[in-house]
Enzyme design. Sequence first.
Site, short mmCIF file in Angstrom:
data_model
loop_
_atom_site.label_atom_id
_atom_site.label_comp_id
_atom_site.label_asym_id
_atom_site.label_seq_id
_atom_site.Cartn_x
_atom_site.Cartn_y
_atom_site.Cartn_z
N ALA A 80 -5.56 -5.85 -6.31
CA ALA A 80 -6.00 -5.37 -5.01
C ALA A 80 -6.83 -4.10 -5.13
O ALA A 80 -6.47 -3.18 -5.87
CB ALA A 80 -4.78 -5.11 -4.11
N ASN B 172 -1.70 -13.23 2.35
CA ASN B 172 -0.99 -13.69 1.16
C ASN B 172 -0.48 -15.12 1.30
O ASN B 172 -0.55 -15.90 0.35
CB ASN B 172 0.18 -12.74 0.85
CG ASN B 172 -0.24 -11.59 -0.05
OD1 ASN B 172 -1.33 -11.05 0.13
ND2 ASN B 172 0.60 -11.23 -0.99
N LEU C 134 -1.67 -9.56 -7.49
CA LEU C 134 -1.87 -10.86 -6.84
C LEU C 134 -2.84 -11.73 -7.62
O LEU C 134 -2.67 -12.95 -7.69
CB LEU C 134 -2.36 -10.66 -5.40
CG LEU C 134 -2.60 -11.94 -4.59
CD1 LEU C 134 -1.34 -12.80 -4.51
CD2 LEU C 134 -3.11 -11.60 -3.18
N GLU D 289 5.21 -11.63 -5.29
CA GLU D 289 4.32 -12.27 -4.33
C GLU D 289 3.51 -13.34 -5.04
O GLU D 289 3.55 -13.47 -6.26
CB GLU D 289 3.38 -11.23 -3.69
CG GLU D 289 2.45 -10.55 -4.67
CD GLU D 289 1.57 -9.48 -4.02
OE1 GLU D 289 1.96 -8.95 -2.95
OE2 GLU D 289 0.50 -9.18 -4.57
#
EC number: 5.3.3.8
Length: 280
Positions: free
Chosen positions: A70, A101, A126, A158
Site C-alpha cells: 500500500a 479489500n 496486500l 488480509e
Amino acid sequence: MSQEIRQNEKISYRIEGPFFIIHLMNPDNLNALEGEDYIYLGELLELADRNRDVYFTIIQSSGRFFSSGADFKGIAKAQGDDTNKYPSETSKWVSNFVARNVYVTDAFIKHSKVLICCLNGPAIGLSAALVALCDIVYSINDKVYLLYPFANLGLITEGGTTVSLPLKFGTNTTYECLMFNKPFKYDIMCENGFISKNFNMPSSNAEAFNAKVLEELREKVKGLYLPSCLGMKKLLKSNHIDAFNKANSVEVNESLKYWVDGEPLKRFRQLGSKQRKHRL
C-alpha cells in the site's frame, strides 16, 4: 459486455494470444499501489475473465520490487478525508478499506483463468497476499521474498492469507512469519513448492525476465487443449474456494475494528516520519 476499460498510469495490460498480461510499471515508487490501483487490478481480472480467447492471466512487474504494498499517500488521503463526509469512523473505513479489500481479493479468488505471477522482486502486504493467490509463481532469482507486516502495522491478516499461507507454507511456518514480522524467503518458498521455476537472472533485468517467462509459456502451451486447463483449475480451486470466501469476509470485518481504533494510521504516520523502522 464491453471489453473496454479505463486506463491507469501505474498498470498496463495487453493481450497476446491466450495470455492476458498485466504489467505493474511504477518502479520509482517500488510499484506501491493505492486503493484505486488495487480496484483496477480487480477490474482487469474481470476483463480477462470475460474474454473467451484468454486462458492465462500473467502479472508482471518492473524494477527491483514486485510491489511494496500500500502506498502511504493513499493511506494519508483516506486519513485526511473530510470527517463530515462520513457519519462515523466505521462508515469511513468501510468505504476506504473493507469494500476495496473484499473486491480485489474476491476477484483473485474467483478468477477462472490460470493466474501466473512473474515475481521480479519482493512483494509486501496486500500485494504479497495477491501473489499467494496465484496458481503459478516464477521468480527472477533467489533474492525474492514475501512479507506480511500486519503485526508491525497494527493490522491482521488480509487478502485471504488466513487460508493461503498455511495452505502453501504450512501452519507453523506461517505462525512464525506472521507473528514476528519475518519474510517468507526464497528457501521457504522453494521447500514448499511455491516457486515453480527460478530463472536465475539479475534483479536489474526485470524486463528480460518477463520476456523470458512469456517465451517459455508460448512453448509450453503448444499442442494443449486449453479449455482443459480451465477445467482443471475449476476442479482444483473447488477444494478450497469455500474457505477462501469465508476468510475474505471474516478478515475484513475483523480488520475494520483496528482501522476504527486508529492504530494502523498511527503506525503508518510513524513510518512516514521515520519514527518506526520501515517495513521494507
